[in-house]
Scaffold this motif. Structure first.
Motif, PDB file in Angstrom:
ATOM      1  N   ARG A 112      44.882  47.775  55.683  1.00 58.88           N
ATOM      2  CA  ARG A 112      45.302  46.689  54.805  1.00 58.88           C
ATOM      3  C   ARG A 112      44.132  46.177  53.966  1.00 58.88           C
ATOM      4  NH1 ARG A 112      46.721  42.434  57.813  1.00 58.88           N
ATOM      5  NH2 ARG A 112      46.302  43.398  59.805  1.00 58.88           N
ATOM      6  N   ARG A 113      42.955  46.071  54.586  1.00 59.96           N
ATOM      7  CA  ARG A 113      41.764  45.646  53.838  1.00 59.96           C
ATOM      8  C   ARG A 113      41.422  46.649  52.741  1.00 59.96           C
ATOM      9  NH1 ARG A 113      39.950  43.847  58.888  1.00 59.96           N
ATOM     10  NH2 ARG A 113      38.812  45.774  59.244  1.00 59.96           N
ATOM     11  N   ARG A 114      41.510  47.940  53.084  1.00 63.86           N
ATOM     12  CA  ARG A 114      41.227  48.985  52.091  1.00 63.86           C
ATOM     13  C   ARG A 114      42.224  48.914  50.932  1.00 63.86           C
ATOM     14  NH1 ARG A 114      38.770  53.269  50.313  1.00 63.86           N
ATOM     15  NH2 ARG A 114      39.818  55.224  49.813  1.00 63.86           N
ATOM     16  N   LEU A 115      43.485  48.689  51.238  1.00 60.30           N
ATOM     17  CA  LEU A 115      44.509  48.594  50.200  1.00 60.30           C
ATOM     18  C   LEU A 115      44.238  47.410  49.266  1.00 60.30           C
ATOM     19  CD1 LEU A 115      47.017  50.239  49.491  1.00 60.30           C
ATOM     20  CD2 LEU A 115      48.355  48.611  50.803  1.00 60.30           C
ATOM     21  N   ILE A 116      43.839  46.293  49.828  1.00 57.90           N
ATOM     22  CA  ILE A 116      43.507  45.115  49.018  1.00 57.90           C
ATOM     23  C   ILE A 116      42.294  45.397  48.133  1.00 57.90           C
ATOM     24  CG2 ILE A 116      42.624  42.741  49.128  1.00 57.90           C
ATOM     25  CD1 ILE A 116      44.444  42.431  51.656  1.00 57.90           C
ATOM     26  N   THR A 117      41.272  46.021  48.703  1.00 54.02           N
ATOM     27  CA  THR A 117      40.072  46.357  47.933  1.00 54.02           C
ATOM     28  C   THR A 117      40.407  47.294  46.782  1.00 54.02           C
ATOM     29  OG1 THR A 117      38.650  46.070  49.864  1.00 54.02           O
ATOM     30  CG2 THR A 117      37.774  47.417  48.068  1.00 54.02           C
ATOM     31  N   LEU A 118      41.190  48.329  47.076  1.00 56.50           N
ATOM     32  CA  LEU A 118      41.578  49.272  46.024  1.00 56.50           C
ATOM     33  C   LEU A 118      42.431  48.591  44.956  1.00 56.50           C
ATOM     34  CD1 LEU A 118      42.355  52.381  48.252  1.00 56.50           C
ATOM     35  CD2 LEU A 118      40.488  52.182  46.580  1.00 56.50           C
ATOM     36  N   SER A 119      43.324  47.705  45.366  1.00 57.71           N
ATOM     37  CA  SER A 119      44.164  46.974  44.409  1.00 57.71           C
ATOM     38  C   SER A 119      43.299  46.144  43.466  1.00 57.71           C
ATOM     39  CB  SER A 119      45.141  46.056  45.148  1.00 57.71           C
ATOM     40  OG  SER A 119      46.067  46.803  45.892  1.00 57.71           O
ATOM     41  N   CYS A 120      42.306  45.472  44.010  1.00 59.98           N
ATOM     42  CA  CYS A 120      41.400  44.657  43.188  1.00 59.98           C
ATOM     43  C   CYS A 120      40.606  45.527  42.219  1.00 59.98           C
ATOM     44  CB  CYS A 120      40.457  43.851  44.065  1.00 59.98           C
ATOM     45  SG  CYS A 120      41.289  42.563  45.003  1.00 59.98           S
ATOM     46  N   ARG A 121      40.107  46.650  42.705  1.00 55.95           N
ATOM     47  CA  ARG A 121      39.332  47.550  41.846  1.00 55.95           C
ATOM     48  C   ARG A 121      40.200  48.133  40.733  1.00 55.95           C
ATOM     49  NH1 ARG A 121      36.295  51.720  45.440  1.00 55.95           N
ATOM     50  NH2 ARG A 121      35.550  52.382  43.395  1.00 55.95           N
ATOM     51  N   LEU A 122      41.451  48.459  41.064  1.00 49.46           N
ATOM     52  CA  LEU A 122      42.378  48.969  40.040  1.00 49.46           C
ATOM     53  C   LEU A 122      42.635  47.913  38.972  1.00 49.46           C
ATOM     54  CD1 LEU A 122      45.007  50.888  42.173  1.00 49.46           C
ATOM     55  CD2 LEU A 122      43.800  51.817  40.195  1.00 49.46           C
ATOM     56  N   ALA A 123      42.943  46.705  39.400  1.00 52.91           N
ATOM     57  CA  ALA A 123      43.281  45.634  38.459  1.00 52.91           C
ATOM     58  C   ALA A 123      42.104  45.247  37.575  1.00 52.91           C
ATOM     59  CB  ALA A 123      43.780  44.414  39.228  1.00 52.91           C
ATOM     60  N   ALA A 124      40.887  45.345  38.110  1.00 54.23           N
ATOM     61  CA  ALA A 124      39.697  44.916  37.368  1.00 54.23           C
ATOM     62  C   ALA A 124      39.019  46.056  36.605  1.00 54.23           C
ATOM     63  CB  ALA A 124      38.697  44.292  38.341  1.00 54.23           C
ATOM     64  N   HIS A 125      39.599  47.242  36.627  1.00 56.67           N
ATOM     65  CA  HIS A 125      38.966  48.379  35.954  1.00 56.67           C
ATOM     66  C   HIS A 125      38.837  48.099  34.453  1.00 56.67           C
ATOM     67  CE1 HIS A 125      38.172  52.428  34.508  1.00 56.67           C
ATOM     68  NE2 HIS A 125      37.836  52.730  35.752  1.00 56.67           N
ATOM     69  N   PRO A 126      37.706  48.451  33.859  1.00 59.27           N
ATOM     70  CA  PRO A 126      37.478  48.188  32.432  1.00 59.27           C
ATOM     71  C   PRO A 126      38.514  48.838  31.504  1.00 59.27           C
ATOM     72  CG  PRO A 126      35.430  48.881  33.496  1.00 59.27           C
ATOM     73  CD  PRO A 126      36.527  49.021  34.514  1.00 59.27           C
ATOM     74  N   PHE A 127      39.163  49.885  31.953  1.00 60.87           N
ATOM     75  CA  PHE A 127      40.167  50.543  31.119  1.00 60.87           C
ATOM     76  C   PHE A 127      41.237  49.571  30.647  1.00 60.87           C
ATOM     77  CE2 PHE A 127      44.267  52.655  30.577  1.00 60.87           C
ATOM     78  CZ  PHE A 127      43.947  53.619  29.632  1.00 60.87           C
ATOM     79  N   TRP A 128      41.618  48.621  31.505  1.00 57.81           N
ATOM     80  CA  TRP A 128      42.708  47.697  31.181  1.00 57.81           C
ATOM     81  C   TRP A 128      42.319  46.668  30.126  1.00 57.81           C
ATOM     82  CZ3 TRP A 128      46.422  50.442  32.470  1.00 57.81           C
ATOM     83  CH2 TRP A 128      46.469  51.132  33.666  1.00 57.81           C
ATOM     84  N   SER A 129      41.031  46.558  29.812  1.00 56.58           N
ATOM     85  CA  SER A 129      40.608  45.608  28.785  1.00 56.58           C
ATOM     86  C   SER A 129      40.702  46.210  27.377  1.00 56.58           C
ATOM     87  CB  SER A 129      39.185  45.119  29.061  1.00 56.58           C
ATOM     88  OG  SER A 129      38.271  46.196  28.947  1.00 56.58           O
ATOM     89  N   VAL A 130      40.996  47.490  27.283  1.00 57.18           N
ATOM     90  CA  VAL A 130      41.144  48.154  25.982  1.00 57.18           C
ATOM     91  C   VAL A 130      42.405  47.623  25.297  1.00 57.18           C
ATOM     92  CG1 VAL A 130      41.549  50.380  24.857  1.00 57.18           C
ATOM     93  CG2 VAL A 130      39.961  50.224  26.779  1.00 57.18           C
ATOM     94  N   PRO A 131      42.292  47.216  24.046  1.00 62.88           N
ATOM     95  CA  PRO A 131      43.485  46.723  23.341  1.00 62.88           C
ATOM     96  C   PRO A 131      44.582  47.793  23.301  1.00 62.88           C
ATOM     97  CG  PRO A 131      41.503  46.265  22.075  1.00 62.88           C
ATOM     98  CD  PRO A 131      41.095  47.149  23.224  1.00 62.88           C
ATOM     99  N   GLY A 132      45.798  47.357  23.496  1.00 62.02           N
ATOM    100  CA  GLY A 132      46.930  48.277  23.436  1.00 62.02           C
ATOM    101  C   GLY A 132      47.369  48.809  24.779  1.00 62.02           C
ATOM    102  N   CYS A 133      46.631  48.507  25.848  1.00 62.38           N
ATOM    103  CA  CYS A 133      47.060  48.941  27.181  1.00 62.38           C
ATOM    104  C   CYS A 133      48.308  48.154  27.556  1.00 62.38           C
ATOM    105  CB  CYS A 133      45.972  48.713  28.225  1.00 62.38           C
ATOM    106  SG  CYS A 133      44.723  49.984  28.165  1.00 62.38           S
ATOM    107  N   SER A 134      49.295  48.854  28.016  1.00 65.59           N
ATOM    108  CA  SER A 134      50.566  48.215  28.308  1.00 65.59           C
ATOM    109  C   SER A 134      51.014  48.523  29.719  1.00 65.59           C
ATOM    110  CB  SER A 134      51.615  48.724  27.322  1.00 65.59           C
ATOM    111  OG  SER A 134      51.808  50.117  27.533  1.00 65.59           O
ATOM    112  N   SER A 135      52.128  47.954  30.100  1.00 62.30           N
ATOM    113  CA  SER A 135      52.693  48.268  31.410  1.00 62.30           C
ATOM    114  C   SER A 135      53.111  49.733  31.458  1.00 62.30           C
ATOM    115  CB  SER A 135      53.870  47.344  31.735  1.00 62.30           C
ATOM    116  OG  SER A 135      54.848  47.431  30.736  1.00 62.30           O
TER     117      SER A 135
END
Length: 79
Positions: free
Chosen positions: A37-60
């Motif tokens: 569960r701790r690993r899943l939370i850590t990975l979720s945070c790393r996924l959400a904070a990845h710099p890729f998502w800050s690129v304009p135009g990234c969508s769901s």
């Protein structure tokens, strides 16, 4: 639809998340799952904070495509 280029580390993170989730789901009810569960939370945070998502135009739609590609990679390596 235009092809989205995901960084390799982002696909690897999503793949690790899927594998960890599957490992957690396979655990018997009485098993200690805190580490998974701790690993899943850590990975979720790393996924959400990845710099890729800050690129304009990234969508769901990009998030769905990332998940699709990671699943394909997970199934290909499991076979």
């Amino acid at each position: 639809m235009t092809s989205i280029h995901f960084p390799d580390d982002l696909i690897s993170l999503q793949t690790a998340w899927l594998r960890t989730y599957a490992d957690l789901a396979r655990q018997p009810a009485q098993a200690s799952t805190a580490a998974l569960r701790r690993r899943l939370i850590t990975l979720s945070c790393r996924l959400a904070a990845h710099p890729f998502w800050s690129v304009p135009g990234c969508s769901s739609a990009a998030r769905v495509e990332l998940l699709r590609r990671a699943r394909a990679r997970t199934w290909a390596t499991a076979a």
